[in-house]
Scaffold this motif. Sequence first.
Motif, PDB file in Angstrom:
ATOM      1  N   ASN A  11       6.103  16.565   0.002  1.00 18.95           N
ATOM      2  CA  ASN A  11       7.172  15.579  -0.219  1.00 18.95           C
ATOM      3  C   ASN A  11       6.620  14.307  -0.838  1.00 18.95           C
ATOM      4  N   SER A  12       5.415  13.914  -0.452  1.00 20.49           N
ATOM      5  CA  SER A  12       4.780  12.739  -1.050  1.00 20.49           C
ATOM      6  C   SER A  12       4.507  12.982  -2.529  1.00 20.49           C
ATOM      7  N   LEU A  13       4.079  14.192  -2.859  1.00 23.13           N
ATOM      8  CA  LEU A  13       3.859  14.533  -4.265  1.00 23.13           C
ATOM      9  C   LEU A  13       5.157  14.411  -5.048  1.00 23.13           C
ATOM     10  N   ASN A  51       0.812  -1.210   0.000  1.00 24.46           N
ATOM     11  CA  ASN A  51       0.000   0.000   0.000  1.00 24.46           C
ATOM     12  C   ASN A  51       0.850   1.266   0.000  1.00 24.46           C
ATOM     13  N   ASN A  52       2.083   1.169  -0.427  1.00 27.84           N
ATOM     14  CA  ASN A  52       2.996   2.306  -0.415  1.00 27.84           C
ATOM     15  C   ASN A  52       2.459   3.473  -1.247  1.00 27.84           C
ATOM     16  N   MET A  53       1.984   3.203  -2.468  1.00 26.96           N
ATOM     17  CA  MET A  53       1.467   4.263  -3.335  1.00 26.96           C
ATOM     18  C   MET A  53       0.191   4.853  -2.742  1.00 26.96           C
ATOM     19  N   PHE A  54      -0.656   4.010  -2.185  1.00 18.50           N
ATOM     20  CA  PHE A  54      -1.887   4.496  -1.563  1.00 18.50           C
ATOM     21  C   PHE A  54      -1.565   5.425  -0.396  1.00 18.50           C
ATOM     22  N   LYS A  55      -0.564   5.054   0.406  1.00 14.60           N
ATOM     23  CA  LYS A  55      -0.162   5.895   1.538  1.00 14.60           C
ATOM     24  C   LYS A  55       0.372   7.239   1.053  1.00 14.60           C
ATOM     25  N   LYS A  56       1.173   7.214  -0.004  1.00 17.24           N
ATOM     26  CA  LYS A  56       1.706   8.466  -0.558  1.00 17.24           C
ATOM     27  C   LYS A  56       0.585   9.337  -1.115  1.00 17.24           C
TER      28      LYS A  56
END
Length: 174
Positions: free
Chosen positions: A18-20, A3-8
């Motif tokens: 920073n996530s963007l 779920n790394n992309m979902f969390k970002k």
Amino acid sequence: MENNMFKKLIEYREGNNNSLLEIIEIFNPLISKYSRLLDKEDTRQDLIIHLIKVLTNIPIENKRVLKNKEIIGYIAKSIRNEYIKLSKKRDKIRLNEMELSLDIEISHEDCKTEFEILDMFKVLTKKEAYIMKLLYVYYLSVSEVADYMKISRQAVNQSKNRALKKIKELYLYK
């Protein structure tokens, strides 16, 4: 990692820039590839702006979006579709520029100033000038102009051809 992309995505929506930047970095190879293929200055920026719009509009309440694989696939496909749209727009512009130069047959040296170009439109009726502006300045297709003006495509083509004939007569047969 699943779920790394979902969390970002969630962090970005909560205001974490920073996530963007991390998400843009993940899709940087794809964006670079498409901007290189289009070989246009602003393509990279257009694709990044599109990526940001996609990130803002992804329906995170949908249970299918929770998986990393679906999010990445969705975003990659969206970037590809935007590339196709930009490519078609560029081809349309190039075609109209070529059509204009072939139809009018006026070289840059024939026009002493930019005012002469503006004077070309003075020999046209308001309708002809408006159609020429829509076709050659805003790069609309004949069908788009016809729909916008609520007239037939044939009427648009007839007005365009009359206008081109007047401009040719003005500059080629002085």
